[in-house]
Design a protein around this motif. Structure first.
Motif, PDB file in Angstrom:
ATOM      1  N   GLU A   1       5.505   1.033   4.452  1.00  0.00           N
ATOM      2  CA  GLU A   1       4.213   1.716   4.470  1.00  0.00           C
ATOM      3  C   GLU A   1       3.985   2.384   5.828  1.00  0.00           C
TER       4      GLU A   1
ATOM      5  N   SER B   1       2.200   8.134  -2.134  1.00  0.00           N
ATOM      6  CA  SER B   1       1.116   9.060  -1.794  1.00  0.00           C
ATOM      7  C   SER B   1       1.425   9.788  -0.486  1.00  0.00           C
TER       8      SER B   1
ATOM      9  N   HIS C   1      -6.796  -2.307   7.054  1.00  0.00           N
ATOM     10  CA  HIS C   1      -6.729  -2.897   5.716  1.00  0.00           C
ATOM     11  C   HIS C   1      -5.304  -3.334   5.381  1.00  0.00           C
ATOM     12  N   LEU C   2      -4.319  -2.567   5.836  1.00  0.00           N
ATOM     13  CA  LEU C   2      -2.923  -2.940   5.612  1.00  0.00           C
ATOM     14  C   LEU C   2      -2.607  -4.272   6.277  1.00  0.00           C
TER      15      LEU C   2
ATOM     16  N   GLN D   1       0.860  -1.168   0.000  1.00  0.00           N
ATOM     17  CA  GLN D   1       0.000   0.000   0.000  1.00  0.00           C
ATOM     18  C   GLN D   1       0.900   1.222   0.000  1.00  0.00           C
ATOM     19  N   GLY D   2       0.448   2.348  -0.496  1.00  0.00           N
ATOM     20  CA  GLY D   2       1.206   3.576  -0.345  1.00  0.00           C
ATOM     21  C   GLY D   2       1.660   4.186  -1.643  1.00  0.00           C
TER      22      GLY D   2
ATOM     23  N   ARG E   1       5.902   5.498   5.839  1.00  0.00           N
ATOM     24  CA  ARG E   1       5.220   6.543   5.049  1.00  0.00           C
ATOM     25  C   ARG E   1       4.107   7.192   5.849  1.00  0.00           C
ATOM     26  N   GLU E   2       3.288   6.364   6.492  1.00  0.00           N
ATOM     27  CA  GLU E   2       2.178   6.923   7.259  1.00  0.00           C
ATOM     28  C   GLU E   2       2.687   7.761   8.425  1.00  0.00           C
TER      29      GLU E   2
ATOM     30  N   SER F   1      -3.150   8.442   6.345  1.00  0.00           N
ATOM     31  CA  SER F   1      -3.900   7.201   6.433  1.00  0.00           C
ATOM     32  C   SER F   1      -4.796   7.232   7.663  1.00  0.00           C
ATOM     33  N   THR F   2      -5.913   6.578   7.532  1.00  0.00           N
ATOM     34  CA  THR F   2      -6.867   6.497   8.637  1.00  0.00           C
ATOM     35  C   THR F   2      -6.681   5.171   9.373  1.00  0.00           C
TER      36      THR F   2
ATOM     37  N   ASP G   1      -7.418   2.346   7.158  1.00  0.00           N
ATOM     38  CA  ASP G   1      -6.333   1.997   6.240  1.00  0.00           C
ATOM     39  C   ASP G   1      -5.312   1.072   6.915  1.00  0.00           C
ATOM     40  N   VAL G   2      -5.036   1.317   8.195  1.00  0.00           N
ATOM     41  CA  VAL G   2      -4.094   0.461   8.919  1.00  0.00           C
ATOM     42  C   VAL G   2      -4.660  -0.952   9.063  1.00  0.00           C
TER      43      VAL G   2
END
Length: 236
Positions: free
Chosen positions: A112, A68, A79-80, A3-4, A115-116, A72-73, A76-77
């Motif tokens: 990822e 990106s 989902h990761l 992701q990312g 990144r977040e 992230s919400t 999103d975590v």
């Protein structure tokens, strides 16, 4: 990556493409000196430094895809994490031991997370980058040590195998030499037995001959004694 990688792709001319013509109008004034706040790196620039953009050529253009910079919400975590578990299952990563697939997926997941974290706090993201680089360096050192130990073990195994072959050859030579010596010993024993037998027979013959001579001499002595007595007796 898990992701990312965002969809913010842009194209730019390939290297070697002639530059656009210079403007014919008045030359614009030089840019003003940036302040300290303006010269600070933007989150996207930090992300590009941490996770370099992907580049590829298509239709005579160089396409660049950057990670990106959208925060992230919590969803999103979650989902990761689900994507990580799914990829581990799809690619049949081993749960224990050394597994390149598992290492690759966890490395992507960690990138990822960096990144977040960088989007929310650049300093924390840079610190996590140091942690990631240290982990990768340590893993590379262990990998080098493992490869060198395997090579050392292979060399020792080959040397031992070669030494084993030489030792087996030496054992065969000694066994052959032993058989030859045993053969010589047997031959010498046979010779000794033959000599002993011959000497025994010769000794027996000599003893018999000596005994016969003694008996002959005794008989002769007896005869001479008798004759002498017979000669002396009338004179008395």
């Amino acid at each position: 990556m898990l992701q990312g990688l965002g969809e913010n792709c842009r194209a730019r001319p390939l290297k070697g493409t002639p530059p656009p013509p210079a403007p014919t109008g008045p030359v614009p004034p030089p840019p003003r000196t940036a302040t300290a706040a303006e010269s600070a790196k933007q989150p996207q620039e930090i992300l590009n430094a941490i996770l370099p953009p992907r580049e590829w050529e298509e239709e005579n253009r160089l396409w660049v895809q950057e990670v990106s910079s959208v925060p992230s919400t919590r969803l999103d975590v979650v989902h990761l994490q689900e994507q990580l578990d799914l990829r581990l299952q799809q690619r049949q990563a081993r749960e224990t031991g050394i597994c390149p697939v598992r290492r690759e997926l966890y490395s992507q997941c960690f990138d990822e997370l960096i990144r977040e974290t960088t989007i929310n706090c650049a300093e924390r993201g840079l610190l996590l980058l140091r942690v990631r680089d240290e982990i990768q360096m340590t893993i590379a050192a262990y990998q080098t040590l493992y490869e060198s130990s395997v090579a050392f073990g292979m060399r020792k195994a080959l040397q031992a195998e070669q030494g084993k072959s030489d030792m087996e050859k030496r054992i065969a030579e000694l066994e052959e030499e032993k058989r030859e010596l045993e053969k010589q010993v047997s031959e010498e024993k046979a010779k000794c037995e033959a000599i002993e037998k011959r000497e025994t027979e010769r000794r027996q013959i000599e003893e018999k001959k000596h005994s016969e001579e003694v008996q002959f001499l005794k008989r002769t002595n007896q005869q001479l004694k008798a004759q002498l007595e017979s000669i002396i007796a009338p004179n008395k």
